[in-house]
Design a protein around this motif. Structure first.
Motif, PDB file in Angstrom:
ATOM      1  N   LYS A 142       0.790  -0.994  -0.347  1.00  0.00           N
ATOM      2  CA  LYS A 142       0.111  -0.145  -0.294  1.00  0.00           C
ATOM      3  C   LYS A 142       0.873   1.479   0.247  1.00  0.00           C
ATOM      4  O   LYS A 142       1.408   1.218   1.416  1.00  0.00           O
ATOM      5  CB  LYS A 142      -1.150   0.054   1.134  1.00  0.00           C
ATOM      6  N   PRO A 143       0.510   1.820  -1.048  1.00  0.00           N
ATOM      7  CA  PRO A 143       1.869   3.294  -1.062  1.00  0.00           C
ATOM      8  C   PRO A 143       1.866   4.234   0.055  1.00  0.00           C
ATOM      9  O   PRO A 143       0.229   4.466   0.030  1.00  0.00           O
ATOM     10  CB  PRO A 143       1.677   3.539  -2.665  1.00  0.00           C
ATOM     11  N   GLY A 144       2.480   5.075   0.192  1.00  0.00           N
ATOM     12  CA  GLY A 144       2.187   5.626   1.595  1.00  0.00           C
ATOM     13  C   GLY A 144       1.856   5.680   2.789  1.00  0.00           C
ATOM     14  O   GLY A 144       1.133   5.948   3.570  1.00  0.00           O
ATOM     15  N   LEU A 145       1.891   4.434   3.412  1.00  0.00           N
ATOM     16  CA  LEU A 145       1.258   3.541   4.589  1.00  0.00           C
ATOM     17  C   LEU A 145       1.566   4.076   5.364  1.00  0.00           C
ATOM     18  O   LEU A 145       0.925   4.821   6.243  1.00  0.00           O
ATOM     19  CB  LEU A 145       0.945   2.544   4.442  1.00  0.00           C
ATOM     20  N   VAL A 146       2.957   4.758   5.573  1.00  0.00           N
ATOM     21  CA  VAL A 146       3.386   4.722   7.040  1.00  0.00           C
ATOM     22  C   VAL A 146       4.534   6.175   6.325  1.00  0.00           C
ATOM     23  O   VAL A 146       4.884   6.689   5.476  1.00  0.00           O
ATOM     24  CB  VAL A 146       4.550   4.279   6.774  1.00  0.00           C
ATOM     25  N   HIS A 147       3.739   7.134   6.929  1.00  0.00           N
ATOM     26  CA  HIS A 147       3.902   8.271   7.486  1.00  0.00           C
ATOM     27  C   HIS A 147       5.232   8.518   8.801  1.00  0.00           C
ATOM     28  O   HIS A 147       5.170   8.013   9.866  1.00  0.00           O
ATOM     29  CB  HIS A 147       2.759   9.712   7.978  1.00  0.00           C
ATOM     30  N   GLY A 148       6.021  10.052   7.949  1.00  0.00           N
ATOM     31  CA  GLY A 148       6.315  10.258   9.608  1.00  0.00           C
ATOM     32  C   GLY A 148       6.109  10.189  10.774  1.00  0.00           C
ATOM     33  O   GLY A 148       7.041  10.150  11.499  1.00  0.00           O
ATOM     34  N   GLU A 149       4.997  10.682  11.221  1.00  0.00           N
ATOM     35  CA  GLU A 149       4.426  11.080  12.392  1.00  0.00           C
ATOM     36  C   GLU A 149       4.142   9.510  13.409  1.00  0.00           C
ATOM     37  O   GLU A 149       3.785   9.308  13.730  1.00  0.00           O
ATOM     38  CB  GLU A 149       2.892  12.120  12.718  1.00  0.00           C
ATOM     39  N   MET A 150       4.233   8.322  12.293  1.00  0.00           N
ATOM     40  CA  MET A 150       3.738   7.540  12.824  1.00  0.00           C
ATOM     41  C   MET A 150       5.374   6.410  13.395  1.00  0.00           C
ATOM     42  O   MET A 150       5.012   5.534  13.641  1.00  0.00           O
ATOM     43  CB  MET A 150       3.202   6.406  11.548  1.00  0.00           C
ATOM     44  N   LEU A 151       6.538   7.239  12.905  1.00  0.00           N
ATOM     45  CA  LEU A 151       7.797   6.782  13.424  1.00  0.00           C
ATOM     46  C   LEU A 151       8.494   7.487  14.463  1.00  0.00           C
ATOM     47  O   LEU A 151       7.815   8.846  14.968  1.00  0.00           O
ATOM     48  CB  LEU A 151       9.184   7.133  12.536  1.00  0.00           C
ATOM     49  N   LYS A 152       9.257   6.943  15.599  1.00  0.00           N
ATOM     50  CA  LYS A 152       9.938   7.464  16.684  1.00  0.00           C
ATOM     51  C   LYS A 152      10.649   7.640  16.418  1.00  0.00           C
ATOM     52  O   LYS A 152      11.814   7.594  15.358  1.00  0.00           O
ATOM     53  CB  LYS A 152      10.160   6.133  17.827  1.00  0.00           C
ATOM     54  N   PRO A 153      11.483   9.160  16.442  1.00  0.00           N
ATOM     55  CA  PRO A 153      12.763   9.810  15.897  1.00  0.00           C
ATOM     56  C   PRO A 153      13.552   8.586  15.933  1.00  0.00           C
ATOM     57  O   PRO A 153      14.245   8.384  17.093  1.00  0.00           O
ATOM     58  CB  PRO A 153      12.593  10.946  16.497  1.00  0.00           C
TER      59      PRO A 153
END
Length: 292
Positions: free
Chosen positions: A211-222
């Motif tokens: 699924k393209p673009g499923l994960v966005h930056g706000e979903m990640l731990k810095p």
């Protein structure tokens, strides 16, 4: 962008150099590695993959033979073909190209490949070895993704890992491989509530759902590592399952698409072919050694 972009092509080349050296040693011992590609029906659908595999095989010192069969061939006939290849000591690895015609179930063919020649790592015994932490020939994409993560300056013991996607050939093997390395693993799938809650808590995220673009930056731990395994076509170009720009602003390391996991997957296939050759040589020598 703050993330370090992982160069999959350079990583793959390093693996190919090691594989080539081992292939040369085997050839000198009379066991030149040989990989056979099986395509059924619409050859054009797999042509790009076969061409890429042939290119990598040449770099790895592995002979690459392509066999194409008509769409009308039956499952029983194909199983007979595989039985012949299993018994041929000149053939060290077998890869089943997709797609296959509707009447040919891929799992039936994967089960028909001898475990010692299962360079795709999809025979039930190969999958079972991962569960028992006795990896021999693992699923290429899963092994490639984990090898990339292992190359990063992260301690795998106790690492919090989130795997988004639980397919039999990628997500589940990654989870077991990472558990074998001592990581604490969470697996998310289509019924997982609030995937972002799990992904934001992880030190490393693998995503493979298509699924393209499923994960966005706000979903990640810095500072987390993001291994994007997805490959999708959007407006004529290849993209992953992560929104690269937003994720690169947050992640510590990120794999691009293309040029990330893909090249390492093919180099892993060649490494499996050479490893399988070594295993077969040892097996034949042990089985047919003269009694003292």
């Amino acid at each position: 962008m703050s993330a370090t972009i992982i160069d999959g092509k350079a990583f793959a080349q390093g693996k190919l150099d090691e594989t080539y050296a081992e292939a040369q040693r085997l050839s000198e011992a009379g066991w030149a590695p040989c990989l056979v590609s099986i395509s059924v029906g619409d050859v054009a659908a797999a042509e790009l993959y076969v061409r890429n595999q042939r290119k990598y095989a040449e770099k790895a010192g592995v002979a690459f033979e392509v066999r194409n069969y008509p769409e009308t061939i039956s499952l029983e006939q194909l199983q007979g073909v595989l039985a012949g290849l299993n018994a041929d000591p000149r053939v060290n690895g077998i890869i089943i190209q997709r797609p296959l015609p509707a009447h040919i179930p891929v799992k039936a063919l994967q089960k028909a490949v001898h475990p010692l020649k299962d360079v795709e790592g999809m025979h039930p015994s190969s999958i079972g070895n991962i569960v028992y932490n006795e990896l021999e020939l693992g699923p290429c994409t899963a092994v490639a993704a984990v090898e990339i993560l292992k190359s990063l300056p992260l301690q795998t013991e106790g690492l919090n890992v989130c795997v988004i996607g639980h397919s039999e050939i990628v997500g589940k093997p990654i989870a077991f491989l990472m558990m074998g390395l001592g990581a604490t693993v969470t697996v998310c799938h289509h019924m997982t509530r609030q995937v972002s809650v799990h992904s934001r808590a992880a030190d490393a995220v693998f995503v493979a759902v298509g699924k393209p673009g499923l994960v966005h930056g706000e979903m990640l731990k810095p500072g987390a590592a993001l291994i994007d395994i997805g490959i999708n076509r959007v407006e004529g170009r290849a993209v992953g399952d992560a929104d690269f720009d937003s994720c690169a602003e947050v992640a510590g390391w990120i794999t691009p698409v293309p040029g990330g996991v893909g090249p390492v997957t093919v180099s892993t296939l060649m490494n499996n072919a050479v490893r399988a050759t070594r295993m077969q040589m040892d097996h034949y020598r042990a089985t047919f050694a003269a009694a003292e």
